[in-house]
Design an enzyme around this catalytic site. Structure first.
Site, PDB file in Angstrom:
ATOM      1  N   CYS A 130     -56.519 -64.114 -10.532  1.00  0.00           N
ATOM      2  CA  CYS A 130     -55.739 -65.094  -9.773  1.00  0.00           C
ATOM      3  C   CYS A 130     -55.999 -66.531 -10.226  1.00  0.00           C
ATOM      4  O   CYS A 130     -55.095 -67.365 -10.211  1.00  0.00           O
ATOM      5  CB  CYS A 130     -55.983 -64.941  -8.274  1.00  0.00           C
ATOM      6  SG  CYS A 130     -57.685 -65.170  -7.749  1.00  0.00           S
ATOM      7  N   ASP A 357     -48.709 -68.605  -4.204  1.00  0.00           N
ATOM      8  CA  ASP A 357     -49.735 -67.571  -4.170  1.00  0.00           C
ATOM      9  C   ASP A 357     -49.535 -66.599  -5.336  1.00  0.00           C
ATOM     10  O   ASP A 357     -48.460 -66.015  -5.484  1.00  0.00           O
ATOM     11  CB  ASP A 357     -49.647 -66.811  -2.846  1.00  0.00           C
ATOM     12  CG  ASP A 357     -50.855 -65.935  -2.585  1.00  0.00           C
ATOM     13  OD1 ASP A 357     -51.526 -65.535  -3.552  1.00  0.00           O
ATOM     14  OD2 ASP A 357     -51.142 -65.638  -1.404  1.00  0.00           O
ATOM     15  N   HIS A 359     -51.018 -63.704  -5.805  1.00  0.00           N
ATOM     16  CA  HIS A 359     -51.566 -62.380  -5.527  1.00  0.00           C
ATOM     17  C   HIS A 359     -50.526 -61.274  -5.374  1.00  0.00           C
ATOM     18  O   HIS A 359     -50.895 -60.109  -5.270  1.00  0.00           O
ATOM     19  CB  HIS A 359     -52.436 -62.432  -4.267  1.00  0.00           C
ATOM     20  CG  HIS A 359     -53.691 -63.223  -4.448  1.00  0.00           C
ATOM     21  ND1 HIS A 359     -53.720 -64.598  -4.285  1.00  0.00           N
ATOM     22  CD2 HIS A 359     -54.936 -62.855  -4.810  1.00  0.00           C
ATOM     23  CE1 HIS A 359     -54.946 -65.032  -4.525  1.00  0.00           C
ATOM     24  NE2 HIS A 359     -55.703 -64.003  -4.854  1.00  0.00           N
TER      25      HIS A 359
END
Length: 471
Positions: A130, A357, A359
């Site tokens: 990430c 994000d 993820h």
């Protein structure tokens, strides 16, 4: 389900940002044998590693795909700041401008099913990559500013627009309100492209090229394969955790090794210090073909500043400073996040950060295809997080196109960081070279906090700890 293809949220609502952290995955090394025969234990170990990768990827897809369906609320009375631009969502025009600007940011997430990483059996970065992805997003924003005109925004309809060559011939008509009418014919076709269409085509081609540079393929100059390879010199390998500071240096190496952006350099600050002469030395390049050699051209530069904004927890003293930095047009974002959960910060509203994000785990897109799909590289839904949940370790990015822009950047950024604390700013500027550049030079550098062109103060740096104290 790809969240970018789901229905559009209501005008004042976006998805909720609450979700659990995702750091349960620990990758295992490839269990391949050196010879032709591979033991059953090694085969089973490699199979378990691949199975775990698939399970983690599926879990991320379900978890973050579900969370993207949630709603989050934005205030209509407070402006939203997005990388140097402010929007008031109570006005329809500004709300749409904010939507288009946010959706134009490159969204680089976990991927699954890409070619195996060198020396490993991993075909996904889910669970460990990430920070690499947030680093990619920061670099991508710098490249978009570098290669595209100011104010550029992307529309998903661009790839579906037909070639202007196929449009019917146009000619003025007296009975037409607009002054133009269209005459269809198989033999007569317009061979003139409008200036706007040519510019759109060129910008969309550049946009697609930038996206391809971050593809999950060994040939992509800023893809995860190349970043992992460059991380080996720092003792990192695929499956390891990468911190914001290490990723900053990996990005510097990746840009330096790339032939695609010869007029761009990346500078990484040392010990929360930007050495101005080092940046100038990095950006100045002799003008080829000059008679005297005195003329200089200037490379564009991305400046990355790894900082730690507190001890174990984020120090709220820095909130005002982070806000002021995100209000600068030269700021290209922050590689940060929550503890053990990297996010790409791009703006704020009141006491909440806006972020992308990485993820959500998506299938790999084959960027070697001529017209590969672009939709999964853009996200339409901003997310919010309170400032106090921010991890203190982060890397802040800035971009300057030319020498004058760099001088303006120094003044604007220093004025912003001076608000973080009366005595100890977030980071400092130094008029001079770093000790690494000067080698064994015995004379200490002189520090210049660039406040204004008419107000400069100097300080001896023989004791460097006096210049930066962790709050």
């Amino acid at each position: 389900m790809n969240p970018t293809s789901s229905s559009v949220c209501s005008e004042e609502q976006f998805p909720e940002d609450e979700h659990v952290d995702d750091w349960l995955y620990v990758s295992s090394d490839s269990a391949g044998a050196q010879g032709l025969e591979v033991s059953r234990e090694d085969q089973e170990g490699e199979g378990r590693g691949k199975l775990k990768s698939k399970l983690v990827s599926a879990w991320n897809s379900v978890k973050y795909g579900w969370s993207l369906k949630q709603k989050t609320h934005f205030s209509k009375s407070s402006p939203v700041t997005l990388l140097g631009h402010s929007y008031l969502l109570s006005h329809h025009v500004e709300r749409e401008r904010f939507r288009r600007s946010f959706a134009s940011l490159l969204w680089l997430t976990y991927r699954r099913g890409f070619p195996q990483l060198g020396g490993r059996s991993l075909t996904t970065d889910s669970g460990w990559g990430c920070v690499l992805r947030t680093g990619q997003m920061l670099l991508a924003q710098g490249l978009l500013l570098h290669l595209l005109p100011p104010g550029w925004t992307w529309s998903s309809i661009h790839h579906a627009v037909k070639d202007d060559m196929d449009l019917p011939e146009s000619r003025p008509a007296a009975n037409s309100d607009s002054g133009w009418t269209f005459v269809e014919g198989s033999k007569k076709r317009s061979r003139k492209l409008s200036l706007g269409s040519l510019l759109d085509r060129r910008m969309e081609s550049t946009h697609r090229r930038v996206v391809s540079w971050f593809g999950d393929h060994p040939t992509a100059p800023f893809g995860v394969h190349q970043l992992v390879e460059l991380g080996k010199s720092s003792g990192k390998k695929a499956g390891d955790w990468y911190g914001p500071s290490i990723v900053a240096h990996i990005l510097r190496k990746a840009v330096a090794a790339s032939v695609d952006v010869p007029n761009l350099a990346v500078y990484v600050a040392q010990d929360c210090t930007i050495y101005i002469e080092d940046v100038r030395r990095l950006c100045e390049q002799p003008q080829s073909g000059g008679s005297t050699g005195t003329s200089q051209s200037w490379k564009s530069v991305i400046i990355l500043v790894p900082v730690r904004l507190g001890g174990q927890d984020f120090n709220p003293t820095y909130i005002a400073c982070v806000k002021k930095l995100l209000m600068l047009e030269c700021c290209i974002g922050i590689i940060g996040g929550k503890p053990k959960h990297s996010l790409f910060f791009v703006g704020f509203q009141d006491n909440h950060l806006l972020y992308l994000d990485p993820h959500y785990c998506q299938p790999t897109v084959d960027i070697t295809q001529e017209n590969f799909p672009l939709e999964s590289f853009h996200c339409k839904y901003p997310r919010k997080m309170v400032f106090t949940r921010m991890d203190p370790s982060c890397t802040i990015g800035f971009y300057a196109k030319g020498q004058n822009d760099f001088e303006s950047l120094c003044s604007a950024v220093d004025a912003a960081v001076s608000t973080s604390a009366e005595k100890y700013p977030m980071f400092i500027f130094v008029e001079g070279h770093s000790q690494e550049e000067e080698g064994s030079s015995a004379t200490p550098n002189l520090v210049t906090h660039i406040l204004r062109r008419d107000k400069r103060r100097r300080a001896n740096t023989s004791n460097s700890m006096d210049e930066f104290v962790l709050l």
